[in-house]
Design a protein around this motif. Structure first.
Motif, PDB file in Angstrom:
ATOM      1  N   GLY A   7      19.107 -13.005   4.389  1.00 24.83           N
ATOM      2  CA  GLY A   7      18.569 -14.123   3.227  1.00 24.83           C
ATOM      3  C   GLY A   7      19.686 -14.088   2.334  1.00 24.83           C
ATOM      4  N   LEU A   8      20.384 -12.972   2.016  1.00 27.11           N
ATOM      5  CA  LEU A   8      21.310 -13.322   1.099  1.00 27.11           C
ATOM      6  C   LEU A   8      22.658 -13.647   1.761  1.00 27.11           C
ATOM      7  N   LEU A   9      22.897 -13.604   3.008  1.00 28.55           N
ATOM      8  CA  LEU A   9      23.878 -14.585   3.787  1.00 28.55           C
ATOM      9  C   LEU A   9      23.553 -15.675   3.960  1.00 28.55           C
ATOM     10  N   ALA A  10      22.351 -16.138   4.027  1.00 28.84           N
ATOM     11  CA  ALA A  10      21.901 -17.487   4.264  1.00 28.84           C
ATOM     12  C   ALA A  10      22.063 -18.440   3.032  1.00 28.84           C
ATOM     13  N   VAL A  11      21.612 -17.401   2.103  1.00 26.70           N
ATOM     14  CA  VAL A  11      21.971 -18.116   0.436  1.00 26.70           C
ATOM     15  C   VAL A  11      23.480 -18.457   0.313  1.00 26.70           C
ATOM     16  N   ALA A  12      24.323 -17.392   0.592  1.00 32.77           N
ATOM     17  CA  ALA A  12      25.828 -17.741   0.283  1.00 32.77           C
ATOM     18  C   ALA A  12      26.289 -19.050   1.245  1.00 32.77           C
ATOM     19  N   THR A  13      25.820 -18.997   2.729  1.00 32.59           N
ATOM     20  CA  THR A  13      26.393 -20.084   3.441  1.00 32.59           C
ATOM     21  C   THR A  13      26.014 -21.455   3.081  1.00 32.59           C
ATOM     22  N   SER A 130      14.186 -19.131   6.973  1.00 33.53           N
ATOM     23  CA  SER A 130      14.670 -20.587   6.673  1.00 33.53           C
ATOM     24  C   SER A 130      14.592 -21.101   5.343  1.00 33.53           C
ATOM     25  N   SER A 131      13.585 -20.222   4.497  1.00 28.37           N
ATOM     26  CA  SER A 131      13.396 -20.595   2.974  1.00 28.37           C
ATOM     27  C   SER A 131      14.795 -19.970   2.271  1.00 28.37           C
ATOM     28  N   ALA A 132      15.293 -18.977   2.970  1.00 26.01           N
ATOM     29  CA  ALA A 132      16.732 -18.414   2.216  1.00 26.01           C
ATOM     30  C   ALA A 132      17.777 -19.475   2.158  1.00 26.01           C
ATOM     31  N   THR A 133      17.678 -20.114   3.444  1.00 25.10           N
ATOM     32  CA  THR A 133      18.888 -21.154   3.732  1.00 25.10           C
ATOM     33  C   THR A 133      18.708 -22.306   2.540  1.00 25.10           C
ATOM     34  N   PHE A 134      17.330 -22.715   2.347  1.00 21.91           N
ATOM     35  CA  PHE A 134      17.179 -23.723   1.219  1.00 21.91           C
ATOM     36  C   PHE A 134      17.359 -23.178  -0.146  1.00 21.91           C
ATOM     37  N   ALA A 135      17.032 -21.691  -0.118  1.00 19.95           N
ATOM     38  CA  ALA A 135      17.196 -21.239  -1.454  1.00 19.95           C
ATOM     39  C   ALA A 135      18.611 -21.294  -1.763  1.00 19.95           C
ATOM     40  N   LEU A 310      11.494 -29.805   4.517  1.00 21.82           N
ATOM     41  CA  LEU A 310      12.249 -28.700   4.730  1.00 21.82           C
ATOM     42  C   LEU A 310      11.296 -27.859   5.723  1.00 21.82           C
ATOM     43  N   PRO A 311      10.185 -27.712   5.552  1.00 22.17           N
ATOM     44  CA  PRO A 311       9.382 -26.773   6.411  1.00 22.17           C
ATOM     45  C   PRO A 311       9.422 -26.993   7.889  1.00 22.17           C
ATOM     46  N   ALA A 312       9.696 -28.584   7.894  1.00 24.38           N
ATOM     47  CA  ALA A 312       9.599 -28.873   9.520  1.00 24.38           C
ATOM     48  C   ALA A 312      10.824 -28.276  10.350  1.00 24.38           C
ATOM     49  N   LEU A 313      11.770 -27.418   9.581  1.00 28.03           N
ATOM     50  CA  LEU A 313      12.760 -26.824  10.410  1.00 28.03           C
ATOM     51  C   LEU A 313      12.335 -25.677  11.018  1.00 28.03           C
ATOM     52  N   PRO A 314      11.568 -24.579   9.966  1.00 24.19           N
ATOM     53  CA  PRO A 314      11.010 -23.303  10.459  1.00 24.19           C
ATOM     54  C   PRO A 314      10.019 -23.753  11.451  1.00 24.19           C
TER      55      PRO A 314
END
Length: 389
Positions: A7-13, A130-135, A310-314
């Motif tokens: 999740g931390l890496l997804a946030v950074a990306t 997926s939430s982490a990517t949007f976060a 955004l929830p459509a993606l997960p």
């Protein structure tokens, strides 16, 4: 532990992806380039994703942990390359390198769920990741809102680089924990046949192919809005800090939606209905922004868009994981690729119309509505066939 580090890496990306989006005009003045050129600092991410989605998915299905570590290294390296010189060229080079790492990070979500979670928890795990990517987009937009002004562009770049470095270190440490059943070495359902088999399993599945068609337009619309909503709202008197706050709140609504909506839809078997509602809400948002653009309109419509779209993606990723066992990351790559391809096309079109906001929002409205027939096409697969009399 692994999902937290991921999740931390997804946030950074994703923070790197939108670094310059909430400060588009300030960044253009800082680097001495037109506003449209700044858009490419974000658009390079979906463009590279289209090129690398399938190779990254195949690599993750075959070698989950090494491929994910590669994504973390490229993300951090790209973030720091932007600091080599304080100019547009190095900013673009760094963004491009980080963009190469993005498919190795985002495509890993279903594979991590299969490798580290029991089956009953996988839909929730995909939703959380997926939430982490949007976060991450929230973090990027909030940083832009907190550091407005031409003089803070360098500081903004440095802060996001530190986030990427810390996240990469955490993920590499967490991946010392091995997946269950050897997942990430040789996918069980692929029979050890390798990349060709994984691609056939994913692309040969009609559900996955039609999910890709569904993902193209709505996800493309969101990428275009995330890239250009600030300059599109500027003629209506919406300031850069306000636009950045709108985008941040949109992403927060998306994070909340991703934590709640996919789990609700999975338990009730209402995935298709939820995706249809998301397309309708997004189309209405584009319509209102075209007719009555203002800060209030943006707050109301885009928050609804974030919560529903955004929830459509997960949801799509969970559906693909069910239909392509053993090739989860490749299937995810195909869906992400389709969405990012839509993002490249629509963001490029909106970039050409950035000085004509009403026309740009109207174009996004028309494009978004095309997602409804694609969703109907997907739904027909699960509809029972009437017996022949």
């Amino acid at each position: 532990m692994v999902f937290l580090a991921y999740g931390l890496l997804a946030v950074a990306t994703q923070a790197l992806f939108v670094t310059y989006a909430p400060v588009t005009q300030d960044a253009a003045r800082h680097f001495g380039v037109p506003v449209g050129e700044i858009g490419w600092l974000s658009q390079v991410f979906p463009l590279v994703y289209v090129l690398l989605a399938i190779p990254a998915g195949l690599a993750l299905d075959r070698f989950l942990r090494p491929a994910l570590v590669l994504g973390a290294v490229l993300t951090a390296a790209g973030a720091f390359l932007r600091l080599v010189a304080d100019d547009f060229t190095w900013a673009f080079i760094g963004q491009a390198v980080a963009a190469v790492g993005q498919p190795f990070v985002l495509n890993a979500i279903p594979g991590l769920a299969v490798g580290y979670l029991a089956e009953r928890h996988r839909a929730a795990g995909v939703a959380a990741a997926s939430s982490a990517t949007f976060a991450g987009m929230v973090v990027g937009y909030l940083l832009g809102a907190c550091l407005p002004g031409e003089g803070n562009i360098r500081t903004l770049t440095f802060v996001t680089a530190l986030v990427a470095l810390d996240a990469g270190v955490c993920l590499v440490a967490a991946l010392r924990l091995r997946p269950y059943a050897g997942h990430g070495s040789v996918p069980a359902a692929a029979g050890g046949a390798g990349a060709d088999r994984a691609l056939r399993v994913a692309f040969g599945n009609r559900h996955v192919r039609r999910l890709c068609a569904v993902a193209v337009i709505p996800m493309g619309t969101f990428i275009a809005l995330a890239t250009f909503v600030q300059p599109l709202l500027a003629p209506a008197g919406v300031s850069e800090p306000t636009a950045g706050l709108v985008l941040a709140l949109t992403m927060i609504a998306g994070v909340v939606g991703c934590a709640v909506v996919p789990v609700w839809a999975d338990r009730r078997g209402r995935e298709v209905e939820v995706m249809g509602a998301a397309i309708a809400v997004t189309a209405m948002a584009c319509l209102h922004l075209a007719l009555v653009p203002s800060a209030l309109t943006a707050f109301v419509t885009l928050l609804g868009t974030g919560f529903m779209l955004l929830p459509a993606l997960p949801i799509g990723l969970s559906l693909s994981e069910r239909h392509a066992p053993g090739a989860e990351s490749t299937a995810a790559g195909l869906i992400w690729m389709a969405g990012n391809l839509g993002g490249v096309v629509l963001a490029t079109a909106v970039g050409l119309l950035v000085t004509r906001p009403a026309l740009a929002f109207a174009a996004l409205l028309g494009a978004t509505l095309l997602g409804l027939p694609a969703l109907h096409w997907f739904r027909r697969l699960d509809r029972p066939v009437d017996p022949v009399v």
